[in-house]
Design a protein around this motif. Structure first.
Motif, PDB file in Angstrom:
ATOM      1  N   ALA A  75      16.842 -13.035   4.386  1.00  0.00           N
ATOM      2  CA  ALA A  75      17.106 -12.280   3.165  1.00  0.00           C
ATOM      3  C   ALA A  75      17.100 -13.209   1.947  1.00  0.00           C
ATOM      4  CB  ALA A  75      18.445 -11.550   3.273  1.00  0.00           C
ATOM      5  N   HIS A  76      17.638 -14.413   2.116  1.00  0.00           N
ATOM      6  CA  HIS A  76      17.610 -15.396   1.032  1.00  0.00           C
ATOM      7  C   HIS A  76      16.168 -15.749   0.669  1.00  0.00           C
ATOM      8  CE1 HIS A  76      18.201 -19.136  -1.180  1.00  0.00           C
ATOM      9  NE2 HIS A  76      17.383 -19.728  -0.315  1.00  0.00           N
ATOM     10  N   PHE A  77      15.355 -16.034   1.688  1.00  0.00           N
ATOM     11  CA  PHE A  77      13.953 -16.379   1.439  1.00  0.00           C
ATOM     12  C   PHE A  77      13.212 -15.204   0.801  1.00  0.00           C
ATOM     13  CE2 PHE A  77      14.505 -19.346   5.218  1.00  0.00           C
ATOM     14  CZ  PHE A  77      14.739 -20.453   4.409  1.00  0.00           C
ATOM     15  N   ARG A  78      13.475 -14.001   1.305  1.00  0.00           N
ATOM     16  CA  ARG A  78      12.826 -12.796   0.765  1.00  0.00           C
ATOM     17  C   ARG A  78      13.093 -12.649  -0.722  1.00  0.00           C
ATOM     18  NH1 ARG A  78      16.302  -8.163   2.281  1.00  0.00           N
ATOM     19  NH2 ARG A  78      17.329  -8.929   0.403  1.00  0.00           N
ATOM     20  N   ASP A  79      14.345 -12.804  -1.101  1.00  0.00           N
ATOM     21  CA  ASP A  79      14.705 -12.657  -2.512  1.00  0.00           C
ATOM     22  C   ASP A  79      14.124 -13.790  -3.363  1.00  0.00           C
ATOM     23  OD1 ASP A  79      16.106 -10.396  -1.824  1.00  0.00           O
ATOM     24  OD2 ASP A  79      18.063 -11.393  -1.786  1.00  0.00           O
ATOM     25  N   VAL A 124      11.247 -15.620  -2.743  1.00  0.00           N
ATOM     26  CA  VAL A 124       9.784 -15.602  -2.889  1.00  0.00           C
ATOM     27  C   VAL A 124       9.257 -14.240  -3.326  1.00  0.00           C
ATOM     28  CG1 VAL A 124       9.592 -17.396  -1.131  1.00  0.00           C
ATOM     29  CG2 VAL A 124       9.294 -15.000  -0.459  1.00  0.00           C
ATOM     30  N   GLY A 125      10.087 -13.193  -3.237  1.00  0.00           N
ATOM     31  CA  GLY A 125       9.655 -11.875  -3.665  1.00  0.00           C
ATOM     32  C   GLY A 125       8.643 -11.232  -2.752  1.00  0.00           C
ATOM     33  N   ALA A 126       8.821 -11.424  -1.439  1.00  0.00           N
ATOM     34  CA  ALA A 126       7.899 -10.847  -0.458  1.00  0.00           C
ATOM     35  C   ALA A 126       8.621 -10.704   0.874  1.00  0.00           C
ATOM     36  CB  ALA A 126       6.668 -11.738  -0.288  1.00  0.00           C
ATOM     37  N   PRO A 127       8.143  -9.807   1.754  1.00  0.00           N
ATOM     38  CA  PRO A 127       8.730  -9.707   3.081  1.00  0.00           C
ATOM     39  C   PRO A 127       8.602 -11.039   3.825  1.00  0.00           C
ATOM     40  CG  PRO A 127       7.262  -7.850   2.644  1.00  0.00           C
ATOM     41  CD  PRO A 127       7.051  -8.837   1.544  1.00  0.00           C
ATOM     42  N   VAL A 128       9.630 -11.400   4.584  1.00  0.00           N
ATOM     43  CA  VAL A 128       9.638 -12.666   5.318  1.00  0.00           C
ATOM     44  C   VAL A 128       9.904 -12.382   6.792  1.00  0.00           C
ATOM     45  CG1 VAL A 128      10.720 -14.933   5.544  1.00  0.00           C
ATOM     46  CG2 VAL A 128      10.438 -13.926   3.285  1.00  0.00           C
ATOM     47  N   TYR A 129       9.176 -13.087   7.655  1.00  0.00           N
ATOM     48  CA  TYR A 129       9.250 -12.903   9.101  1.00  0.00           C
ATOM     49  C   TYR A 129       9.613 -14.242   9.757  1.00  0.00           C
ATOM     50  CZ  TYR A 129       5.970  -9.189   7.644  1.00  0.00           C
ATOM     51  OH  TYR A 129       5.350  -8.150   7.002  1.00  0.00           O
ATOM     52  N   PHE A 130      10.342 -14.181  10.873  1.00  0.00           N
ATOM     53  CA  PHE A 130      10.627 -15.367  11.677  1.00  0.00           C
ATOM     54  C   PHE A 130      10.259 -15.041  13.113  1.00  0.00           C
ATOM     55  CE2 PHE A 130      13.932 -17.991  14.041  1.00  0.00           C
ATOM     56  CZ  PHE A 130      13.190 -19.163  13.958  1.00  0.00           C
ATOM     57  N   ALA A 131       9.421 -15.869  13.731  1.00  0.00           N
ATOM     58  CA  ALA A 131       8.945 -15.586  15.087  1.00  0.00           C
ATOM     59  C   ALA A 131       8.895 -16.864  15.905  1.00  0.00           C
ATOM     60  CB  ALA A 131       7.561 -14.936  15.037  1.00  0.00           C
ATOM     61  N   VAL A 132       8.981 -16.719  17.220  1.00  0.00           N
ATOM     62  CA  VAL A 132       8.889 -17.841  18.150  1.00  0.00           C
ATOM     63  C   VAL A 132       7.931 -17.483  19.274  1.00  0.00           C
ATOM     64  CG1 VAL A 132      11.236 -18.637  17.663  1.00  0.00           C
ATOM     65  CG2 VAL A 132      10.847 -17.036  19.551  1.00  0.00           C
ATOM     66  N   TYR A 133       7.458 -18.509  19.971  1.00  0.00           N
ATOM     67  CA  TYR A 133       6.654 -18.309  21.176  1.00  0.00           C
ATOM     68  C   TYR A 133       7.543 -18.668  22.351  1.00  0.00           C
ATOM     69  CZ  TYR A 133       2.488 -18.207  24.131  1.00  0.00           C
ATOM     70  OH  TYR A 133       1.555 -17.872  25.092  1.00  0.00           O
ATOM     71  N   ARG A 134       7.900 -17.666  23.149  1.00  0.00           N
ATOM     72  CA  ARG A 134       8.868 -17.872  24.220  1.00  0.00           C
ATOM     73  C   ARG A 134       8.369 -17.225  25.495  1.00  0.00           C
ATOM     74  NH1 ARG A 134      14.172 -17.598  22.034  1.00  0.00           N
ATOM     75  NH2 ARG A 134      13.831 -15.433  21.529  1.00  0.00           N
ATOM     76  N   MET A 183       7.538 -19.139  10.222  1.00  0.00           N
ATOM     77  CA  MET A 183       7.991 -18.184   9.225  1.00  0.00           C
ATOM     78  C   MET A 183       6.759 -17.711   8.473  1.00  0.00           C
ATOM     79  SD  MET A 183      11.611 -19.570   7.765  1.00  0.00           S
ATOM     80  CE  MET A 183      11.788 -18.022   6.892  1.00  0.00           C
ATOM     81  N   ALA A 184       6.732 -16.441   8.113  1.00  0.00           N
ATOM     82  CA  ALA A 184       5.534 -15.860   7.512  1.00  0.00           C
ATOM     83  C   ALA A 184       5.909 -14.892   6.405  1.00  0.00           C
ATOM     84  CB  ALA A 184       4.712 -15.138   8.584  1.00  0.00           C
ATOM     85  N   ILE A 185       4.927 -14.618   5.548  1.00  0.00           N
ATOM     86  CA  ILE A 185       5.081 -13.617   4.490  1.00  0.00           C
ATOM     87  C   ILE A 185       3.849 -12.716   4.504  1.00  0.00           C
ATOM     88  CG2 ILE A 185       6.577 -15.013   3.030  1.00  0.00           C
ATOM     89  CD1 ILE A 185       3.009 -14.607   1.938  1.00  0.00           C
ATOM     90  N   LEU A 201       7.801 -20.645  -0.230  1.00  0.00           N
ATOM     91  CA  LEU A 201       8.524 -20.510   1.038  1.00  0.00           C
ATOM     92  C   LEU A 201       8.667 -21.871   1.714  1.00  0.00           C
ATOM     93  CD1 LEU A 201       9.813 -18.673   3.200  1.00  0.00           C
ATOM     94  CD2 LEU A 201       7.539 -18.402   4.193  1.00  0.00           C
ATOM     95  N   ARG A 202       7.595 -22.649   1.746  1.00  0.00           N
ATOM     96  CA  ARG A 202       7.653 -23.970   2.381  1.00  0.00           C
ATOM     97  C   ARG A 202       8.705 -24.843   1.713  1.00  0.00           C
ATOM     98  NH1 ARG A 202       1.783 -26.573   3.067  1.00  0.00           N
ATOM     99  NH2 ARG A 202       2.964 -28.009   4.366  1.00  0.00           N
ATOM    100  N   SER A 203       8.795 -24.780   0.403  1.00  0.00           N
ATOM    101  CA  SER A 203       9.755 -25.625  -0.307  1.00  0.00           C
ATOM    102  C   SER A 203      11.195 -25.178  -0.059  1.00  0.00           C
ATOM    103  CB  SER A 203       9.453 -25.616  -1.806  1.00  0.00           C
ATOM    104  OG  SER A 203       9.713 -24.340  -2.372  1.00  0.00           O
TER     105      SER A 203
END
Length: 248
Positions: A88-92, A94-104, A212-214, A231-233
């Motif tokens: 939610a912090h990242f979303r606010d 960068v002003g875009a939807p943010v996703y977090f995913a893993v390969y498990r 992490m993705a947008i 987002l990277r920063s």
């Protein structure tokens, strides 16, 4: 109903009392610490032992496996909340939807998504797990795997065109993945969803592939590079939190 609530309260007091003794405690001591009559305590202790929340060893009661699972579940929920708060912090920011995913365990798992009604996330119209070759999240995760692990994924989820822009040929996809630096962002334009552009950045978390993705609507494509750089920063400051949460 009052009787049921009272029984639950008494059982919880017994569990708390048992949890305060790492070596266990006898029924009389637990009853005294919980403020319960001994017959009531015996009845509840038998029930809690039967359900696996307590275990009786050499005349004393210790916490059982079921109580441990409650603790693990609480820790997992805490970790998930930490991730969602971070997203939610990242979303606010960068002003875009943010996703977090893993390969498990051989599959792509989207752990969390944060968006807003005015800037909604990309709709999962085709199973994210099976279409990693098409979306930025999947391509970013696959790029962090070795050749054998990627082949295993492709064997189970063959490359296929899901939009007119999807890479149809496995060799072309592998050449693209190989040409990109291991820690470079992945940019994807309408390969998974028409009218949507996406970018993903790799996250270093031990041996776990994470990203992490947008996503943005196509008409905002000119913002994509700015947003992913922002987002990277921002990620570095909270990377330790995300790494701690990777085991969800």
């Amino acid at each position: 109903m009052p009787t049921l609530i009272g029984s639950v309260q008494r059982a919880l007091r017994l569990l708390e009392a048992a949890g305060s003794h790492s070596e266990g405690a006898p029924a009389k001591q637990l009853a005294r610490e919980a403020g319960l009559p001994l017959p009531t305590a015996y009845h509840l202790l038998r029930t809690l032992t039967h359900e696996g929340y307590l275990r009786r060893e050499s005349g004393v009661f210790v916490l059982g496996a079921a109580a441990g699972r409650l603790a693990v579940g609480g820790l997992q929920q805490k970790r998930r909340t930490m991730i969602l708060d971070s997203l939610a912090h990242f979303r606010d920011t960068v002003g875009a939807p943010v996703y977090f995913a893993v390969y498990r365990e051989g599959e792509i798992e989207v752990v969390g998504v944060s968006d807003t009604p005015g800037s909604p996330a990309c709709e999962e119209w085709a199973d994210f797990r099976a279409t990693g070759f098409a979306h930025a999240i999947g391509q970013c995760l696959l790029g962090q795997l070795d050749e054998g692990a990627r082949k295993d994924y492709y064997d189970r989820h063959p490359v296929a065109a899901i939009t007119p822009y999807t890479v149809r040929d496995l060799r072309v996809l592998e050449n693209r993945i190989g040409a990109r630096g291991r820690m470079q962002p992945v940019i994807e334009r309408q390969e998974y969803a028409l009218g949507t552009v996406c970018a993903a950045i790799p996250i270093t978390a031990g041996d776990t592939a994470a990203t992490m993705a947008i996503s943005l609507p196509l008409h905002q494509e000119d913002r994509l590079l700015y947003v992913v750089d922002r987002l990277r920063s921002e990620v570095g400051a909270l990377l330790s939190t995300l790494s701690f949460s990777i085991s969800i």
